[in-house]
Design a protein around this motif. Structure first.
Motif, short mmCIF file in Angstrom:
data_model
loop_
_atom_site.label_atom_id
_atom_site.label_comp_id
_atom_site.label_asym_id
_atom_site.label_seq_id
_atom_site.Cartn_x
_atom_site.Cartn_y
_atom_site.Cartn_z
N VAL A 94 0.83 -1.21 0.00
CA VAL A 94 0.00 0.00 0.00
C VAL A 94 0.86 1.25 0.00
O VAL A 94 0.53 2.26 -0.65
CB VAL A 94 -0.95 -0.02 1.22
N ARG A 95 1.99 1.20 0.70
CA ARG A 95 2.88 2.35 0.73
C ARG A 95 3.46 2.63 -0.65
O ARG A 95 3.56 3.78 -1.08
CB ARG A 95 4.00 2.13 1.74
N VAL A 96 3.83 1.58 -1.36
CA VAL A 96 4.39 1.77 -2.70
C VAL A 96 3.34 2.28 -3.68
O VAL A 96 3.64 3.09 -4.57
CB VAL A 96 5.01 0.43 -3.20
N LEU A 97 2.10 1.84 -3.54
CA LEU A 97 1.05 2.21 -4.49
C LEU A 97 0.39 3.55 -4.20
O LEU A 97 -0.11 4.20 -5.14
CB LEU A 97 -0.03 1.12 -4.51
N SER A 98 0.36 3.98 -2.94
CA SER A 98 -0.48 5.13 -2.61
C SER A 98 0.18 6.20 -1.76
O SER A 98 -0.41 7.27 -1.60
CB SER A 98 -1.73 4.65 -1.87
N GLU A 99 1.36 5.96 -1.22
CA GLU A 99 1.94 6.95 -0.32
C GLU A 99 2.47 8.15 -1.11
O GLU A 99 3.34 8.02 -1.96
CB GLU A 99 3.07 6.32 0.50
N VAL A 100 1.93 9.32 -0.79
CA VAL A 100 2.30 10.56 -1.49
C VAL A 100 2.90 11.52 -0.47
O VAL A 100 2.29 11.82 0.55
CB VAL A 100 1.08 11.20 -2.17
#
Length: 261
Positions: free
Chosen positions: A57-63
Motif C-alpha cells: 500500500v505504501r508503494v502504491l499510494s503513499e504521497v
C-alpha cells in the motif's frame, strides 16, 4: 411562506428528494461508485494492517512532498481511497459513502471521480507550494515534506463543497464542510492546509461548472429544459402540395366566374 422556510424546502428537495428519486429510478446501480469506494477503503485499510500489505500500500499510494512530482501523480488516484494510518477507516465510512453517493446520483460517476481526483491533486500540489514558501510566508515548515498527504478526507470534503455550491445548499455546506474547515484553521498542519486547498478548488469548480441556471447543470434528469423552436422550414409531402395546388386553382376559377358574371 417565509424566506427561511422556502430556503429550507428548496434545500430539502435538492439534497434529499431529488437524490432519493434518482436512487428509486436507477436502483442500487445509482450508488455503485460509492459502494466501490467504501469497499476499496475497507480493503486497503485491512490490507495495510498486515506486514506484507503495509509495504504494498505504501508503494502504491503513499504521497509525500519530498517525492518526484511524476511519482506523486501516479500514486494520487490510489491515495484517494486510502485512509490515514492513525485514523479509523470505519468511522469515516458514512461520510465517504454519503459524499460519493450524493455526487454520483446528482452529477454522474465521471464527474464525481473527476472532482474527487482534482481536489485531492490540488491539495497535494498545494502542499508542495506551501512547503516551498516556508513558515515565514504563511507556508509550511520543511519537515512537512516527509509527512504523508491526506487522501480520502480531502476527496470527501471536496465533494461536499462542490455539491453545496452546485445545489445552492448553505445548510449542507455548514453541516459537512464548515467543521472540517474550522479544524483545519485551528490546526494549520499539512492535512489541514490540504483540506483548505481542496475546499477552495471545489468551490471554484462548482461556481464555474454551475454558474448558468438555478440548479446543477450536470444533474441527470434534473431541471427543466427549454425546447428550442425549429428555425428551418419542414419539408412538405407531395400529396399536400397537390391538395394545396388544387385548392388554389379552384379558388381562381370561382374568382373568374364572379368577375365574368
Amino acid at each position: 411562506m417565509s424566506r427561511i422556510a422556502r430556503a429550507v424546502l428548496h434545500e430539502w428537495r435538492n439534497v434529499v428528494v431529488d437524490p432519493c428519486r434518482g436512487l428509486r429510478e436507477r436502483g442500487p446501480l445509482g450508488v455503485s461508485l460509492a459502494v466501490v469506494a467504501c469497499v476499496a477503503v475497507i480493503g486497503l485499510h485491512e490490507f495495510q494492517q498486515t506486514a506484507a500489505g503495509a509495504g504494498v500500500v505504501r508503494v502504491l499510494s503513499e504521497v509525500r512532498a519530498d517525492q518526484p512530482v511524476w511519482l506523486s501523480l501516479l500514486r494520487t488516484p490510489v491515495s484517494v481511497f486510502v485512509p490515514a494510518v492513525d485514523l479509523s477507516a470505519w468511522g469515516g465510512l458514512p461520510r465517504l459513502f454519503l459524499a460519493f453517493a450524493l455526487a454520483e446520483l446528482l452529477f454522474g460517476r465521471v464527474r464525481t471521480l473527476v472532482v474527487a481526483y482534482a481536489v485531492t491533486l490540488a491539495g497535494t500540489l498545494g502542499a508542495r507550494v506551501m512547503i516551498a514558501l516556508g513558515p515565514d510566508r504563511l507556508g509550511l515548515p520543511a519537515e512537512a515534506a516527509h509527512t504523508v498527504d491526506t487522501g480520502a478526507s480531502a476527496a470527501i470534503v471536496g465533494l461536499f463543497a462542490y455539491t453545496s455550491v452546485a445545489l445552492r445548499s448553505p445548510l449542507l455546506f455548514l453541516a459537512a464542510v464548515v467543521p472540517t474547515v474550522s479544524g483545519s484553521i485551528a490546526e494549520p498542519n499539512l492535512a489541514g492546509r490540504e483540506h483548505l486547498v481542496a475546499v477552495t478548488v471545489a468551490l471554484i469548480l462548482g461556481v464555474v461548472l454551475h454558474r448558468r441556471g438555478g440548479g446543477p447543470g450536470g444533474r441527470r434528469g434534473g431541471g427543466r429544459r427549454e425546447v428550442a423552436r425549429c428555425q428551418c422550414p419542414l419539408p412538405v409531402s407531395k400529396a399536400v402540395d397537390r391538395e394545396v395546388g388544387h385548392d388554389r386553382e379552384a379558388g381562381r376559377g370561382r374568382e373568374l366566374g364572379r368577375g365574368g358574371s
